[in-house]
Enzyme design. Structure first.
Site, PDB file in Angstrom:
ATOM      1  N   HIS A 196       3.787  -7.246   5.579  1.00 59.54           N
ATOM      2  CA  HIS A 196       2.632  -8.048   5.156  1.00 59.54           C
ATOM      3  C   HIS A 196       2.952  -8.952   3.967  1.00 59.54           C
ATOM      4  O   HIS A 196       2.116  -9.777   3.578  1.00 59.54           O
ATOM      5  CB  HIS A 196       1.400  -7.170   4.896  1.00 59.54           C
ATOM      6  CG  HIS A 196       1.321  -6.546   3.545  1.00 59.54           C
ATOM      7  ND1 HIS A 196       1.717  -5.243   3.289  1.00 59.54           N
ATOM      8  CD2 HIS A 196       0.882  -7.026   2.365  1.00 59.54           C
ATOM      9  CE1 HIS A 196       1.512  -4.965   2.016  1.00 59.54           C
ATOM     10  NE2 HIS A 196       1.007  -6.035   1.422  1.00 59.54           N
TER      11      HIS A 196
ATOM     12  N   ASP B 107       4.896  -1.313   8.569  1.00 59.92           N
ATOM     13  CA  ASP B 107       4.817  -2.409   7.599  1.00 59.92           C
ATOM     14  C   ASP B 107       6.162  -2.584   6.877  1.00 59.92           C
ATOM     15  O   ASP B 107       6.292  -2.228   5.708  1.00 59.92           O
ATOM     16  CB  ASP B 107       3.679  -2.117   6.604  1.00 59.92           C
ATOM     17  CG  ASP B 107       3.297  -3.326   5.774  1.00 59.92           C
ATOM     18  OD1 ASP B 107       3.888  -4.399   5.952  1.00 59.92           O
ATOM     19  OD2 ASP B 107       2.391  -3.163   4.920  1.00 59.92           O
TER      20      ASP B 107
ATOM     21  N   GLN C  63      -2.191  -4.307  -6.192  1.00 55.84           N
ATOM     22  CA  GLN C  63      -1.806  -5.617  -5.690  1.00 55.84           C
ATOM     23  C   GLN C  63      -0.565  -6.132  -6.421  1.00 55.84           C
ATOM     24  O   GLN C  63      -0.518  -6.136  -7.653  1.00 55.84           O
ATOM     25  CB  GLN C  63      -2.955  -6.622  -5.829  1.00 55.84           C
ATOM     26  CG  GLN C  63      -3.867  -6.658  -4.603  1.00 55.84           C
ATOM     27  CD  GLN C  63      -4.453  -5.320  -4.221  1.00 55.84           C
ATOM     28  OE1 GLN C  63      -4.905  -4.578  -5.083  1.00 55.84           O
ATOM     29  NE2 GLN C  63      -4.459  -4.990  -2.945  1.00 55.84           N
ATOM     30  N   GLY C  64       0.417  -6.565  -5.648  1.00 54.07           N
ATOM     31  CA  GLY C  64       1.672  -7.035  -6.216  1.00 54.07           C
ATOM     32  C   GLY C  64       2.778  -5.989  -6.190  1.00 54.07           C
ATOM     33  O   GLY C  64       3.938  -6.313  -6.418  1.00 54.07           O
ATOM     34  N   ASP C  65       2.404  -4.754  -5.941  1.00 53.25           N
ATOM     35  CA  ASP C  65       3.412  -3.698  -5.756  1.00 53.25           C
ATOM     36  C   ASP C  65       3.864  -3.608  -4.306  1.00 53.25           C
ATOM     37  O   ASP C  65       4.870  -2.948  -4.004  1.00 53.25           O
ATOM     38  CB  ASP C  65       2.866  -2.338  -6.178  1.00 53.25           C
ATOM     39  CG  ASP C  65       2.612  -2.240  -7.675  1.00 53.25           C
ATOM     40  OD1 ASP C  65       3.434  -2.769  -8.446  1.00 53.25           O
ATOM     41  OD2 ASP C  65       1.590  -1.642  -8.065  1.00 53.25           O
ATOM     42  N   SER C  66       3.113  -4.238  -3.427  1.00 51.54           N
ATOM     43  CA  SER C  66       3.422  -4.184  -2.002  1.00 51.54           C
ATOM     44  C   SER C  66       4.879  -4.490  -1.727  1.00 51.54           C
ATOM     45  O   SER C  66       5.479  -5.359  -2.368  1.00 51.54           O
ATOM     46  CB  SER C  66       2.568  -5.191  -1.232  1.00 51.54           C
ATOM     47  OG  SER C  66       1.318  -4.649  -0.978  1.00 51.54           O
TER      48      SER C  66
END
Ligand code: ARG
Length: 266
Positions: free
Chosen positions: A78, A124, A210-213
């Site tokens: 993603h 993912d 958010q942003g650690d993905s």
């Protein structure tokens, strides 16, 4: 994603934009309280030491990743748009401080996005092939069996320290316990239990955000070496009670990852 505009000034500093969040969150939802109960970030984390997790990578679209081979970064599907030649991503390696003069950067050359991700199969994960290898880079081995899909995991990243919060200049880390598929299906009924693994505290407070993905979730194996068991994928908000983080289950995806990596010159 309106959140992007509010973050843009901060994000520009670290040359990233937040990738599409699987579940959007209100920017105002969670602020650290007067006693700092959310702590400094990953959400509930502390600063990682230089060299502690040497295979950590920051990607310029606002995601994390882990070095899989000198020329390959493992991240989340993603976090990328699709499979094909791609010279638009910058990978930053070798520094907990993204502004460190000793950081190492590479441009992407090619991206492979797991085609199963956009189907009912899920998974993912994606591999980013670098334009030139980081010769001798530290690598994080991936779990090839379910042996380590339990216990306490370490998470790390430069993502938000609270829901709607700013991206971080310094790498943050925290620990989270395994959550069973059965428990995780209560908050996430559509959990793809075969390819997803959950982690977090019932009471919340510690989580990726958010942003650690795309970054790794990892633990020690029986030989005391780090092994990657997860890839940061999604969650409802961040660190909320009864909403653990959901991670791609690396052990279930390792054969496909390894096969593609070999094709890409690992
Ligand atoms: N999808 C998010 C990203 O793109 C990561 C969300 C992780 N959320 C969580 N609560 N663990 O950065």
């Amino acid at each position: 994603m309106s959140k992007l505009s509010t973050l843009r000034k901060v994000m520009a500093v670290i040359a990233g934009t937040v990738a599409a969040a699987a579940i959007a969150v209100p920017a105002s939802a969670a602020q650290p309280g007067p006693t700092g109960e959310y702590g400094p970030a990953v959400v509930g984390g502390t600063r990682a030491a230089q060299g502690e997790f040497p295979w950590m990578v920051r990607l310029s679209m606002g995601c994390g990743g882990a070095m899989y081979a000198d020329n390959l970064v493992l991240t989340a599907a993603h976090c990328v748009n699709g499979t094909g030649n791609n010279t638009s991503i910058t990978a930053t390696y070798g520094a907990v401080d993204l502004q460190s003069s000793s950081r190492v950067t590479r441009t992407s050359k090619y991206v492979y996005r797991n085609p199963g991700y956009s189907t009912s199969a899920g998974g993912d994960w994606a591999l980013i092939q670098l334009s030139s290898p980081i010769t001798g880079a530290a690598k994080l081995p991936i779990a090839t069996s379910t042996a380590y899909d339990s216990g306490t995991f370490t998470i790390a990243g430069w993502g938000a320290a609270s829901e709607g919060g700013a991206q971080q200049r310094y790498l943050l880390k925290a620990q989270v316990p395994f959550v069973s598929d059965t428990s995780c299906k209560t908050p996430y009924p559509s959990l793809k239990a075969n390819v997803e693994i959950c982690a977090g505290y019932t009471q919340g407070g510690t989580d990726t955000c958010q942003g650690d993905s795309g970054g790794p979730m990892f633990r020690r194996d029986n030989a005391n070496n780090w092994v990657q068991v997860g890839i940061v994928s999604y969650g409802r908000g961040c660190a909320r009670p009864n909403y653990p983080g959901v991670y791609a289950q690396v052990s279930a995806l390792s054969s496909a990852i390894a096969a593609k990596a070999r094709e890409l010159g690992a």
